[in-house]
Design a protein around this motif. Structure first.
Motif, PDB file in Angstrom:
ATOM      1  N   THR A   1       0.808  -1.211   0.000  1.00  0.00           N
ATOM      2  CA  THR A   1       0.000   0.000   0.000  1.00  0.00           C
ATOM      3  C   THR A   1       0.844   1.265   0.000  1.00  0.00           C
ATOM      4  O   THR A   1       0.313   2.362   0.029  1.00  0.00           O
ATOM      5  N   ALA A   2       2.164   1.130  -0.043  1.00  0.00           N
ATOM      6  CA  ALA A   2       3.025   2.306  -0.078  1.00  0.00           C
ATOM      7  C   ALA A   2       2.791   3.074  -1.375  1.00  0.00           C
ATOM      8  O   ALA A   2       2.568   2.479  -2.424  1.00  0.00           O
TER       9      ALA A   2
ATOM     10  N   ASP B   1      10.839   1.177  -3.110  1.00  0.00           N
ATOM     11  CA  ASP B   1      12.291   1.068  -3.089  1.00  0.00           C
ATOM     12  C   ASP B   1      12.673  -0.365  -3.449  1.00  0.00           C
ATOM     13  O   ASP B   1      12.500  -1.276  -2.635  1.00  0.00           O
ATOM     14  N   ALA B   2      13.185  -0.566  -4.653  1.00  0.00           N
ATOM     15  CA  ALA B   2      13.539  -1.909  -5.123  1.00  0.00           C
ATOM     16  C   ALA B   2      14.633  -2.542  -4.283  1.00  0.00           C
ATOM     17  O   ALA B   2      14.817  -3.759  -4.332  1.00  0.00           O
TER      18      ALA B   2
ATOM     19  N   PRO C   1       7.129  -4.603  -3.854  1.00  0.00           N
ATOM     20  CA  PRO C   1       6.566  -5.344  -4.995  1.00  0.00           C
ATOM     21  C   PRO C   1       7.335  -5.137  -6.298  1.00  0.00           C
ATOM     22  O   PRO C   1       7.237  -5.959  -7.203  1.00  0.00           O
ATOM     23  N   SER C   2       8.096  -4.059  -6.384  1.00  0.00           N
ATOM     24  CA  SER C   2       8.863  -3.845  -7.614  1.00  0.00           C
ATOM     25  C   SER C   2       9.900  -4.938  -7.818  1.00  0.00           C
ATOM     26  O   SER C   2      10.318  -5.185  -8.951  1.00  0.00           O
ATOM     27  N   ARG C   3      10.304  -5.619  -6.744  1.00  0.00           N
ATOM     28  CA  ARG C   3      11.263  -6.734  -6.873  1.00  0.00           C
ATOM     29  C   ARG C   3      10.691  -7.840  -7.746  1.00  0.00           C
ATOM     30  O   ARG C   3      11.402  -8.429  -8.551  1.00  0.00           O
ATOM     31  N   THR C   4       9.426  -8.138  -7.571  1.00  0.00           N
ATOM     32  CA  THR C   4       8.788  -9.184  -8.370  1.00  0.00           C
ATOM     33  C   THR C   4       8.774  -8.784  -9.839  1.00  0.00           C
ATOM     34  O   THR C   4       9.099  -9.581 -10.717  1.00  0.00           O
ATOM     35  N   ILE C   5       8.424  -7.536 -10.107  1.00  0.00           N
ATOM     36  CA  ILE C   5       8.392  -7.052 -11.487  1.00  0.00           C
ATOM     37  C   ILE C   5       9.794  -7.088 -12.078  1.00  0.00           C
ATOM     38  O   ILE C   5       9.991  -7.498 -13.224  1.00  0.00           O
TER      39      ILE C   5
END
Length: 124
Positions: free
Chosen positions: A4-5, A11-12, A18-22
């Motif tokens: 929800t941030a 911040d990867a 969640p950006s890590r998954t992408i």
């Protein structure tokens, strides 16, 4: 960090972001090659498979599904017998693939230098 941030606060480098998954989806060997290959325009499954040398049909199918889920690839089915399925980049995918293409271009340009460094490192 939670899902929800606000987008601006992601911040990867944070393992919970969640950006890590992408990043895993797009920066994988297959994700990068599929995305940049689709810069050439809409393509059928077999064309992508033949262009991305070494990818199995299973891996191609899995990666296309994930990239479509991420909103980077569009899947269009023409009603025919058998159905014709075409894959293309979405506007978001086109933007990303342009960056990935620059990365691939840099790697291709610098491959000899990198191989020489690897060789020197192996001699030490």
């Amino acid at each position: 960090m939670t899902d929800t941030a606000p987008a601006g606060r992601r911040d990867a480098f944070d393992s919970g972001c969640p950006s890590r998954t992408i990043l895993n989806h797009v920066a994988s060997r297959w994700g990068t090659l599929i995305l940049t290959g689709l810069l050439e325009g809409p393509q059928r499954f077999h064309v992508i498979r033949d262009r991305v040398d070494g990818i199995s049909e299973k891996m191609l199918s899995q990666n296309l599904r994930v990239l479509a889920f991420d909103g980077l690839v569009a899947r269009e089915v023409e009603p025919s017998s058998p159905p014709k399925v075409t894959y293309s980049l979405t506007p978001l995918g086109t933007e990303l693939a342009g960056h990935m293409s620059s990365l691939l271009g840099w790697i291709t340009l610098r491959t000899d230098e990198i191989l020489a460094a690897q060789e020197r490192h192996g001699e030490g």
